[in-house]
Design an enzyme around this catalytic site. Sequence first.
Site, PDB file in Angstrom:
ATOM      1  N   GLY A   1       1.011   8.265  -3.951  1.00 42.15           N
ATOM      2  CA  GLY A   1      -0.470   7.792  -4.043  1.00 42.15           C
ATOM      3  C   GLY A   1      -0.803   6.987  -2.908  1.00 42.15           C
ATOM      4  O   GLY A   1       0.101   6.181  -2.382  1.00 42.15           O
TER       5      GLY A   1
ATOM      6  N   ALA B   1       0.713  -1.124  -0.087  1.00 43.72           N
ATOM      7  CA  ALA B   1       0.055  -0.130   0.001  1.00 43.72           C
ATOM      8  C   ALA B   1       0.703   1.374   0.016  1.00 43.72           C
ATOM      9  O   ALA B   1       2.135   1.270   0.487  1.00 43.72           O
ATOM     10  CB  ALA B   1      -0.965  -0.002   1.228  1.00 43.72           C
ATOM     11  N   CYS B   2       0.293   2.106  -0.456  1.00 43.36           N
ATOM     12  CA  CYS B   2       1.078   3.620  -0.820  1.00 43.36           C
ATOM     13  C   CYS B   2       2.023   3.426  -1.663  1.00 43.36           C
ATOM     14  O   CYS B   2       2.883   2.315  -1.542  1.00 43.36           O
ATOM     15  CB  CYS B   2       1.277   4.062   0.380  1.00 43.36           C
ATOM     16  N   GLY B   3       2.010   4.250  -2.685  1.00 39.84           N
ATOM     17  CA  GLY B   3       3.274   4.633  -3.687  1.00 39.84           C
ATOM     18  C   GLY B   3       4.060   5.621  -3.535  1.00 39.84           C
ATOM     19  O   GLY B   3       3.482   6.824  -3.361  1.00 39.84           O
TER      20      GLY B   3
ATOM     21  N   ARG C   1      -1.020   0.724  -5.969  1.00 36.39           N
ATOM     22  CA  ARG C   1      -0.665   0.726  -4.499  1.00 36.39           C
ATOM     23  C   ARG C   1      -1.429   1.704  -3.797  1.00 36.39           C
ATOM     24  O   ARG C   1      -1.450   2.098  -2.618  1.00 36.39           O
ATOM     25  CB  ARG C   1       0.960   1.231  -4.259  1.00 36.39           C
TER      26      ARG C   1
END
Length: 366
Positions: A174, A3-5, A32
């Site tokens: 992101g 998760a999260c980019g 992500r």
Amino acid sequence: MSACGLTGFINRNRERVDGEAIIASICNMDVRSNGQGGGFAAYGIYPELKDYYAFHMLYEDLDAKEATEQLINSYFLIKHEEEIPTRKTPSITNVPILWRYFLSVDEDVLGLSECEEEDYVVDAVMKINAEIPGAFVMSSGKNMGAFKAVGYPGPIGRFYRLDEYKAWTWMAHGRFPTNTPGWWGGAHPFTLLDWSIIHNGEISSYGINRRYLEMFGYRCTLQTDTEVTAYLFDLMLRRHRLPIEIAAMAMAAPFWVQIDHMPEEQRKALTALRQVYGSGLLNGPFAFILGHTGGMIGINDRIKLRPLVAAEKGDVLYIANEEAAIREIASPDKVWMPTAGEPVIGRLKPEKGAKISKDVKVCLKV
């Protein structure tokens, strides 16, 4: 997938490029994020106004704007102000009032405050975020800016017309929020002065870090753990003047069992560092990229529970969660995976005619 980019690059020669490449890089990692937040930071975007603090503001209503402008006028002189240019983008909705100001400090008021100039600016940022309902400072540094919203990062980049800006350092994020709501002010990057940070992971030491920062006058109001990291860097790098390598080591310090087996001089130094900055230690899984006027830094946690890849192509340094995000925009000469807690540091070369300072020797390398 965790998760999260995040992705970023810096051209050490200060050659500026538009925002198309960073948008392409972060879009490669859309999987992500989940559309609950995205954002960008860019350095070198205001060369004509580079000596002024560029306040990027987010207002929920006109009352917030009016109250903030009263405060701004009591602290600063306004060189220029305008609405932040945007492009109509169907997926970006519930758009707040987005405004930017280019400011210099009011020397008369600064003199009465008995503060250093940057502490004076920080005080104004803290007051706006903490005391004016519906007003949030997205960024407050010179010759840089943060652009963030709720949505996927690609549409956010097009909404803010980043193809029309040129920068030597670009960073993008992101978001996939897990413990806090998705809202415009809570999207990354988080900033203070020229520091901006994007983060993948979770800071489980948030409570300790927050209480530690509050002792130094910082106020954490943006409902997310990442905020403390931006303020910790401001505290350690600007106020305590620690070298970047030492600050990174304080936040992602070696384990005590590792320190116990180090040579005596190194062991004593790291023991002192952990004792002094114990409340600044970041626990939990994380990878982050920090941008600042002089460069860009990537680092992850002590066990490397979040991915981080670095690459170089000529004078450009790339850092991202995934190698694919780098290869989307470049064919690097070199790619490597930093070890746990190992900072990747990119520094801008001095401007022509500027005095060259030598790098600080760091003796704490693990």
